[in-house]
Design an enzyme around this catalytic site. Structure first.
Site, PDB file in Angstrom:
ATOM      1  N   LYS A   9       0.780  -1.244  -0.059  1.00  0.00           N
ATOM      2  CA  LYS A   9       0.057   0.053  -0.114  1.00  0.00           C
ATOM      3  C   LYS A   9       0.746   1.233   0.108  1.00  0.00           C
ATOM      4  CE  LYS A   9      -2.586   1.215   3.780  1.00  0.00           C
ATOM      5  NZ  LYS A   9      -3.737   1.245   4.513  1.00  0.00           N
ATOM      6  N   SER A  25      -3.730   3.032 -17.262  1.00  0.00           N
ATOM      7  CA  SER A  25      -2.988   2.377 -16.257  1.00  0.00           C
ATOM      8  C   SER A  25      -2.880   3.487 -15.138  1.00  0.00           C
ATOM      9  CB  SER A  25      -1.892   1.985 -16.656  1.00  0.00           C
ATOM     10  OG  SER A  25      -0.952   3.199 -17.665  1.00  0.00           O
ATOM     11  N   THR A  57      -6.621  -0.804 -11.837  1.00  0.00           N
ATOM     12  CA  THR A  57      -6.038  -0.764 -13.016  1.00  0.00           C
ATOM     13  C   THR A  57      -4.423  -1.467 -12.862  1.00  0.00           C
ATOM     14  OG1 THR A  57      -5.166   0.611 -14.985  1.00  0.00           O
ATOM     15  CG2 THR A  57      -4.829   1.507 -12.650  1.00  0.00           C
ATOM     16  N   TYR A  58      -3.554  -1.278 -13.693  1.00  0.00           N
ATOM     17  CA  TYR A  58      -2.231  -1.913 -13.477  1.00  0.00           C
ATOM     18  C   TYR A  58      -1.271  -0.842 -13.667  1.00  0.00           C
ATOM     19  CZ  TYR A  58      -2.010  -1.262 -18.761  1.00  0.00           C
ATOM     20  OH  TYR A  58      -2.129  -0.585 -19.816  1.00  0.00           O
ATOM     21  N   GLY A  73      -5.559   7.280 -19.319  1.00  0.00           N
ATOM     22  CA  GLY A  73      -6.767   6.691 -20.012  1.00  0.00           C
ATOM     23  C   GLY A  73      -7.938   7.104 -19.181  1.00  0.00           C
ATOM     24  N   ALA A  74      -9.082   6.224 -19.321  1.00  0.00           N
ATOM     25  CA  ALA A  74     -10.530   6.497 -18.667  1.00  0.00           C
ATOM     26  C   ALA A  74     -10.131   6.842 -17.114  1.00  0.00           C
ATOM     27  CB  ALA A  74     -11.316   5.312 -18.969  1.00  0.00           C
ATOM     28  N   ALA A  75      -9.188   6.052 -16.330  1.00  0.00           N
ATOM     29  CA  ALA A  75      -9.016   6.480 -14.946  1.00  0.00           C
ATOM     30  C   ALA A  75      -8.629   7.765 -14.669  1.00  0.00           C
ATOM     31  CB  ALA A  75      -7.779   5.505 -14.575  1.00  0.00           C
TER      32      ALA A  75
END
Length: 114
Positions: A9, A25, A57-58, A73-75
């Site tokens: 974390k 990502s 995501t990654y 991107g969409a994130a």
């Protein structure tokens, strides 16, 4: 049987960039990745403390020492620069393994520095 437990974390990092026009990502400073025991391509959950959003995501490796935490991107629609996020990864293990497993948790300072 396997259970899913906290592995790593990054607690309370600050979004430095949101890049909508990039393949999805999260880009993370390689120093933070190393300190938190995270690797490129690893699946993570991102929790936005400012708006309550949770996404998965990654990881893409970011420039070492840059303090970069960039949603791509969409994130990128789920946070704005300056939002505080928690980045979490989980691992699957047996309940017996989980009893002795110690997750890696880091608390970045201002500028996402260690």
């Amino acid at each position: 049987m396997f259970i899913e437990v906290l592995k790593s974390k990054i607690h309370c990092a600050t979004i430095t960039e949101a890049n909508l026009h990039y393949m999805g990502s999260i880009t993370i400073d390689e120093d933070l990745m190393d300190a938190a025991n995270l690797i490129a391509g690893e699946k993570v959950q991102i929790v936005n403390n400012n708006n309550g959003e949770r996404i998965e995501t990654y990881i893409i490796k970011g420039e070492r020492g840059s303090g970069c935490i960039c949603l791509n991107g969409a994130a990128a629609r789920r946070a704005v620069v300056g939002d505080v996020v928690i980045i979490i990864s989980y691992a699957q293990m047996t309940p017996e393994e989980a009893l002795t497993f110690k997750p890696t948790v880091i608390f970045p300072k201002q500028g996402n520095k260690l």
